[in-house]
Enzyme design. Sequence first.
Site, PDB file in Angstrom:
ATOM      1  N   ASP A  15       1.015  -1.162   0.040  1.00  0.00           N
ATOM      2  CA  ASP A  15      -0.029   0.206  -0.009  1.00  0.00           C
ATOM      3  C   ASP A  15       0.807   1.318   0.033  1.00  0.00           C
ATOM      4  OD1 ASP A  15      -2.106   1.700   0.114  1.00  0.00           O
ATOM      5  OD2 ASP A  15      -3.243   0.581   1.779  1.00  0.00           O
ATOM      6  N   HIS A 203      -8.202  -1.501   8.588  1.00  0.00           N
ATOM      7  CA  HIS A 203      -7.238  -0.969   7.536  1.00  0.00           C
ATOM      8  C   HIS A 203      -7.802   0.682   7.640  1.00  0.00           C
ATOM      9  CE1 HIS A 203      -4.621  -1.278   3.723  1.00  0.00           C
ATOM     10  NE2 HIS A 203      -5.468  -0.387   3.469  1.00  0.00           N
ATOM     11  N   HIS A 205      -6.635   4.577   6.773  1.00  0.00           N
ATOM     12  CA  HIS A 205      -5.826   5.651   6.280  1.00  0.00           C
ATOM     13  C   HIS A 205      -6.090   6.872   7.041  1.00  0.00           C
ATOM     14  CE1 HIS A 205      -4.059   3.760   2.609  1.00  0.00           C
ATOM     15  NE2 HIS A 205      -5.160   3.044   2.611  1.00  0.00           N
ATOM     16  N   CYS A 236      -4.290   4.991  -2.098  1.00  0.00           N
ATOM     17  CA  CYS A 236      -4.730   4.233  -3.403  1.00  0.00           C
ATOM     18  C   CYS A 236      -4.594   5.125  -4.447  1.00  0.00           C
ATOM     19  CB  CYS A 236      -6.053   3.432  -2.983  1.00  0.00           C
ATOM     20  SG  CYS A 236      -6.435   2.888  -4.635  1.00  0.00           S
ATOM     21  N   ASN A 245      -1.505   5.138   5.180  1.00  0.00           N
ATOM     22  CA  ASN A 245      -2.157   4.400   6.086  1.00  0.00           C
ATOM     23  C   ASN A 245      -1.720   4.867   7.475  1.00  0.00           C
ATOM     24  OD1 ASN A 245      -1.362   2.503   3.610  1.00  0.00           O
ATOM     25  ND2 ASN A 245      -2.946   1.308   4.742  1.00  0.00           N
TER      26      ASN A 245
HETATM   27  P1  HMG Z   1      -9.059  -4.987 -16.873  1.00  0.00           P
HETATM   28  O1  HMG Z   1      -8.775  -3.996 -17.951  1.00  0.00           O
HETATM   29  O2  HMG Z   1     -10.710  -5.096 -16.673  1.00  0.00           O
HETATM   30  O3  HMG Z   1      -8.677  -6.337 -17.286  1.00  0.00           O
HETATM   31  O4  HMG Z   1      -8.637  -4.703 -15.482  1.00  0.00           O
HETATM   32  P2  HMG Z   1      -9.032  -7.554 -18.187  1.00  0.00           P
HETATM   33  O5  HMG Z   1      -9.408  -8.708 -17.238  1.00  0.00           O
HETATM   34  O6  HMG Z   1     -10.043  -7.012 -19.192  1.00  0.00           O
HETATM   35  O7  HMG Z   1      -7.662  -8.146 -18.792  1.00  0.00           O
HETATM   36  C1  HMG Z   1      -7.038  -7.095 -19.665  1.00  0.00           C
HETATM   37  C2  HMG Z   1      -5.564  -7.398 -20.118  1.00  0.00           C
HETATM   38  O8  HMG Z   1      -4.749  -7.335 -18.920  1.00  0.00           O
HETATM   39  C3  HMG Z   1      -5.392  -8.969 -20.471  1.00  0.00           C
HETATM   40  O9  HMG Z   1      -4.254  -9.061 -21.369  1.00  0.00           O
HETATM   41  C4  HMG Z   1      -5.062  -9.593 -19.331  1.00  0.00           C
HETATM   42  O10 HMG Z   1      -4.241 -11.101 -19.466  1.00  0.00           O
HETATM   43  C5  HMG Z   1      -4.261  -8.457 -18.444  1.00  0.00           C
HETATM   44  P3  HMG Z   1      -4.543  -9.103 -23.026  1.00  0.00           P
HETATM   45  O11 HMG Z   1      -4.963 -10.587 -23.032  1.00  0.00           O
HETATM   46  O12 HMG Z   1      -5.488  -8.033 -23.386  1.00  0.00           O
HETATM   47  O13 HMG Z   1      -3.449  -9.237 -23.479  1.00  0.00           O
HETATM   48  N1  HMG Z   1      -4.141  -8.779 -17.088  1.00  0.00           N
HETATM   49  C6  HMG Z   1      -3.102  -8.903 -16.421  1.00  0.00           C
HETATM   50  N2  HMG Z   1      -1.777  -8.719 -16.553  1.00  0.00           N
HETATM   51  C7  HMG Z   1      -0.987  -9.010 -15.495  1.00  0.00           C
HETATM   52  N3  HMG Z   1      -1.604  -9.229 -14.149  1.00  0.00           N
HETATM   53  C8  HMG Z   1      -3.005  -9.318 -14.146  1.00  0.00           C
HETATM   54  C9  HMG Z   1      -3.585  -9.078 -14.989  1.00  0.00           C
HETATM   55  N4  HMG Z   1      -5.241  -8.955 -15.147  1.00  0.00           N
HETATM   56  C10 HMG Z   1      -5.240  -8.661 -16.361  1.00  0.00           C
HETATM   57  N5  HMG Z   1      -3.245  -9.531 -12.799  1.00  0.00           N
HETATM   58  C11 HMG Z   1      -7.999  -5.438 -13.393  1.00  0.00           C
HETATM   59  C12 HMG Z   1      -8.974  -5.496 -14.282  1.00  0.00           C
HETATM   60  C13 HMG Z   1      -8.501  -6.027 -11.944  1.00  0.00           C
HETATM   61  C14 HMG Z   1      -6.680  -6.203 -13.941  1.00  0.00           C
HETATM   62  C15 HMG Z   1      -7.204  -3.995 -13.003  1.00  0.00           C
HETATM   63  O14 HMG Z   1      -8.429  -3.087 -12.660  1.00  0.00           O
HETATM   64  C16 HMG Z   1      -6.319  -3.740 -12.029  1.00  0.00           C
HETATM   65  O15 HMG Z   1      -5.215  -4.481 -12.110  1.00  0.00           O
HETATM   66  N6  HMG Z   1      -6.484  -3.134 -10.885  1.00  0.00           N
HETATM   67  C17 HMG Z   1      -5.728  -2.991  -9.741  1.00  0.00           C
HETATM   68  C18 HMG Z   1      -5.825  -1.590  -9.095  1.00  0.00           C
HETATM   69  C19 HMG Z   1      -5.212  -1.667  -7.773  1.00  0.00           C
HETATM   70  O16 HMG Z   1      -4.106  -2.279  -7.564  1.00  0.00           O
HETATM   71  N7  HMG Z   1      -5.578  -0.666  -6.875  1.00  0.00           N
HETATM   72  C20 HMG Z   1      -4.782  -0.736  -5.585  1.00  0.00           C
HETATM   73  C21 HMG Z   1      -4.842  -1.565  -4.672  1.00  0.00           C
HETATM   74  S1  HMG Z   1      -6.557  -1.506  -3.813  1.00  0.00           S
HETATM   75  C22 HMG Z   1      -6.056  -0.575  -2.381  1.00  0.00           C
HETATM   76  O17 HMG Z   1      -5.140   0.078  -2.423  1.00  0.00           O
HETATM   77  C23 HMG Z   1      -7.135  -0.714  -1.392  1.00  0.00           C
HETATM   78  C24 HMG Z   1      -6.608  -1.239  -0.083  1.00  0.00           C
HETATM   79  O18 HMG Z   1      -5.378  -0.929   0.376  1.00  0.00           O
HETATM   80  C25 HMG Z   1      -7.749  -1.447   0.942  1.00  0.00           C
HETATM   81  C26 HMG Z   1      -8.082   0.099   1.375  1.00  0.00           C
HETATM   82  O19 HMG Z   1      -7.208   1.069   1.523  1.00  0.00           O
HETATM   83  O20 HMG Z   1      -9.337   0.356   1.418  1.00  0.00           O
HETATM   84  C27 HMG Z   1      -6.540  -3.132  -0.410  1.00  0.00           C
HETATM   85 MG    MG Z   2      -5.247   0.825   1.737  1.00  0.00          MG
END
Ligand code: HMG
Ligand code: MG
Length: 295
Positions: A15, A203, A205, A236, A245
């Site tokens: 994070d 969790h 922030h 985020c 955080n």
């Molecule tokens: P999408 O564009 O809908 O993905 O994103 P898709 O399923 O349509 O796939 C598109 C392409 O991406 C495909 O490739 C997949 O293979 C590739 P293509 O076939 O077109 O060549 N792909 C990947 N490649 C590598 N690794 C992967 C992956 N997935 C798909 N895992 C997706 C959907 C979920 C992937 C995207 O929205 C994403 O990565 N989101 C992550 C956002 C994120 O990390 N945010 C921060 C973390 S959450 C947070 O911080 C909150 C938390 O701390 C708690 C709080 O504070 O509340 C946890």
């Molecule tokens: Mg967080």
Amino acid sequence: GLPKQVTVYEVGPRDGLQNESAIVPVEVKAEFIDRLADAGHKVIEATSFVHPKWVPQLADADELLTRLHRRPGVRYPVLVPNERGLDRALDRGVAEIAVFASATETFAAKNLNRSLESQFEMFEPVVARALDNGVRVRAYVSMCFGDPWEGPTPIAQVVRVGERLLGLGCHELSLGDTTGVGTPGHVTALIKAFRSPERLAVHFHDTYGQALGNTLAALRAGVTTVDASTGGIGGCPYAESATGNLATEDLVWMLQGLGIDTGLDLGKLVATSTWLAGLLGRPSPSRVVQALAKG
Ligand code: HMG
Ligand code: MG
């Protein structure tokens, strides 16, 4: 009453670093994680197997896991949103993952490119396959108290999302206050609305300076796992106005004062935050780090 022991779930490498404008070299990340284990951490969220274009800061997840000096007795969970992420994590021998859901429609779209309902279609096969492979699964719910687009989040909506994730077989549910808008009374009410507070983690922030007060409310309501990030880094990239955080050092200072055991060495934590702040080019936002580093 208060618990005798608290598990600090360290999220700094994930994070924290996901929100830094500087890209931290992979060997520095590995050293950071090593230092955290050295300070006594037993659970360190190491990175995310998300789409590298969505979070370029963590695009080196595969390499980091290869370089990690895993220590016996230390857990290194990683974030996984979908099956592609799970394949990558399994390929690296990961033993524990975390899926991350949204409590609100808008944030599900912004963070996961999914609707509130369709995020479950993404998580269900991930959790099922992880458990089949002997991999433990934590679940997060984000925007548990409010989100910048929809305002306060109804408690019933958070409980619905959270209980559904627990029902899939996740061992722990972390309630995320992504933008730091929660206050202690709201925390108490939310935790009491769940069937089993012992499976919850919190969790927070610290955007509005409420993280420690909220933590105390959560401990009084029966929670014993608290997420925190070294030096208070974090946020985020898909949540407007999210800051760091709850700082691990601020948390440990409060818990020590309450006589609650964490097994962490505060001096080593402060030294690590000071080292990292030097590399990131800005001081740690943690008040305890600022106070003790002057010392
Ligand atoms: P999408 O564009 O809908 O993905 O994103 P898709 O399923 O349509 O796939 C598109 C392409 O991406 C495909 O490739 C997949 O293979 C590739 P293509 O076939 O077109 O060549 N792909 C990947 N490649 C590598 N690794 C992967 C992956 N997935 C798909 N895992 C997706 C959907 C979920 C992937 C995207 O929205 C994403 O990565 N989101 C992550 C956002 C994120 O990390 N945010 C921060 C973390 S959450 C947070 O911080 C909150 C938390 O701390 C708690 C709080 O504070 O509340 C946890
Ligand atoms: Mg967080």
